[in-house]
Enzyme design. Structure first.
Site, PDB file in Angstrom:
ATOM      1  CG  ASN A  32     -51.084 -15.408 -68.291  1.00 53.84           C
ATOM      2  OD1 ASN A  32     -50.679 -16.276 -67.531  1.00 53.84           O
ATOM      3  ND2 ASN A  32     -52.286 -14.922 -68.195  1.00 53.84           N
ATOM      4  CG  LEU A  33     -47.703  -9.114 -68.594  1.00 55.13           C
ATOM      5  CD1 LEU A  33     -47.521  -7.612 -68.759  1.00 55.13           C
ATOM      6  CD2 LEU A  33     -46.399  -9.846 -68.881  1.00 55.13           C
ATOM      7  CG  HIS A  34     -47.160 -13.652 -62.961  1.00 55.24           C
ATOM      8  ND1 HIS A  34     -45.958 -13.271 -62.414  1.00 55.24           N
ATOM      9  CD2 HIS A  34     -46.889 -14.691 -63.799  1.00 55.24           C
ATOM     10  CE1 HIS A  34     -45.008 -14.066 -62.871  1.00 55.24           C
ATOM     11  NE2 HIS A  34     -45.532 -14.924 -63.727  1.00 55.24           N
ATOM     12  CG  HIS A  37     -44.479 -11.196 -66.136  1.00 56.04           C
ATOM     13  ND1 HIS A  37     -45.535 -12.062 -65.975  1.00 56.04           N
ATOM     14  CD2 HIS A  37     -43.582 -11.857 -66.900  1.00 56.04           C
ATOM     15  CE1 HIS A  37     -45.294 -13.184 -66.607  1.00 56.04           C
ATOM     16  NE2 HIS A  37     -44.121 -13.107 -67.171  1.00 56.04           N
ATOM     17  N   GLY A 149     -36.254 -12.294 -64.580  1.00 51.07           N
ATOM     18  CA  GLY A 149     -36.533 -12.827 -63.244  1.00 51.07           C
ATOM     19  C   GLY A 149     -35.509 -13.890 -62.845  1.00 51.07           C
ATOM     20  CD  GLN A 155     -35.320 -17.035 -69.628  1.00 52.91           C
ATOM     21  OE1 GLN A 155     -35.923 -17.777 -70.387  1.00 52.91           O
ATOM     22  NE2 GLN A 155     -35.917 -16.020 -69.020  1.00 52.91           N
ATOM     23  CG  LEU A 186     -46.308 -14.913 -58.068  1.00 52.29           C
ATOM     24  CD1 LEU A 186     -46.922 -13.536 -58.310  1.00 52.29           C
ATOM     25  CD2 LEU A 186     -47.352 -15.836 -57.439  1.00 52.29           C
ATOM     26  CB  SER A 187     -44.908 -19.710 -62.925  1.00 51.05           C
ATOM     27  OG  SER A 187     -44.987 -20.323 -64.195  1.00 51.05           O
ATOM     28  NE  ARG A 189     -45.094 -23.614 -69.406  1.00 47.51           N
ATOM     29  CZ  ARG A 189     -44.032 -23.105 -70.033  1.00 47.51           C
ATOM     30  NH1 ARG A 189     -43.058 -22.565 -69.336  1.00 47.51           N
ATOM     31  NH2 ARG A 189     -43.958 -23.124 -71.343  1.00 47.51           N
TER      32      ARG A 189
END
Ligand code: PAF
Length: 291
Positions: A32-34, A37, A149, A155, A186-187, A189
């Site tokens: 679900n790349l934005h 990514h 990111g 993380q 941007l995410s 979710r």
């Protein structure tokens, strides 16, 4: 761009690139790349000559009541965008490849302390899942560099620690968060937010900016008590806007421990639920820096 599902095909492609003396870059994703990514992939392209991107929605990093079943999936658009920006190989492993056999009997990679705080406290299984799948992907791809990111600040800190502790010969590179014009990180979710919530969501970053500006009025942290007051004020402002803050914490950049009197290199980490979306964000703050 070639697409592969099996580890043997992945390894053959990577070995061929190595034979041509190419350095290998790797960007692990859950799809679900934005634009965020794609920035990771663009950076990997600048730093390595053969770039592998993986798409795998990793079940072990989702809690029991989280959104695994509904996690957005856009495989065709993802492959198109990756081909357009010049990714060399798309690795699409199946569950059986990533977790052969009983998923509950798998070896787990666990980074203690730094993985137990903040998001690790709210979502105890989350980072076990991330470090386990990332270490497995690293062993499959064997890249020279891997790109993540900075939005997921904790993380990337945990992955750096894992790479150091387990002696992976991989350089970890962080990329600045890509934001909407209004400042929302941007995410994938963000797709869970209603239009009304989307209008409110940038307030998370705005409130971190306000905290950062207030911190910068001093040349170093003055007291833990002052920080706690600031964190509590921000939480209550966010609550008034409809957020359910999980944590807002001023910590030290180097080990993510809570900041203490005298510390100057800080990062504010935040997680807050807004409607169906759990938003995370952060901002680095260097005290004593006039900029
Ligand atoms: O950041 C993500 O998208 C995931 O946590 C990762 C690193 C791809 C592991 O599943």
């Amino acid at each position: 761009m070639n697409k592969v599902q099996r580890v043997s095909s992945l390894r053959a492609a990577v070995q061929a690139a190595r034979k041509d003396k190419k350095t290998i870059g790797f960007v692990p994703t859950m799809g679900n790349l934005h634009e965020g990514h794609l920035e990771l992939v663009r950076l990997a392209k600048r730093r390595a000559e053969f770039v592998v991107v993986s798409i795998y929605v990793n079940p072990t990093q989702f809690g029991k009541n989280e959104d695994l079943a509904n996690y957005p999936s856009t495989p065709e658009e993802d492959a198109r965008s990756l081909a357009e920006i010049g990714a060399d190989l798309l690795f699409l492993p199946e569950q059986e490849t990533m977790y052969p056999g009983d998923i509950d009997e798998q070896t787990v990679v666990y980074v203690p302390k730094i993985g137990d705080m903040y998001c690790g406290k709210d979502r105890p299984e989350h980072f076990y899942g991330v470090t386990t799948v990332v270490s497995r992907l690293f062993n499959m791809v064997q890249p020279d560099i891997a790109v993540f990111g900075n939005k997921d600040y904790q993380q990337i800190a945990i992955i750096r620690r894992m790479v150091e502790d387990l002696a992976y010969p991989i350089q970890i590179v962080g990329v600045d968060t890509v934001r909407s014009e209004e400042g929302l990180a941007l995410s994938s979710r963000n797709g869970y937010l209603t239009e009304k919530q989307l209008a409110v969501a940038p307030s998370l970053q705005q409130s971190l900016r306000a905290m950062s500006d207030a911190l910068k009025l001093k040349s170093a942290v003055v007291s833990k008590k002052a920080l706690k007051e600031m964190e509590d004020d921000t939480k209550s402002q966010l609550r008034k806007l409809g957020f359910k803050p999980q944590y807002i914490t001023v910590c030290r950049q180097r080990d993510l421990k809570p900041a203490k009197k005298g510390d100057t290199k800080l990062v504010i980490l935040a997680a807050a639920q807004l409607g169906k979306a759990r938003l995370i964000d952060n901002i680095e703050v260097e005290l004593g820096d006039p900029s």
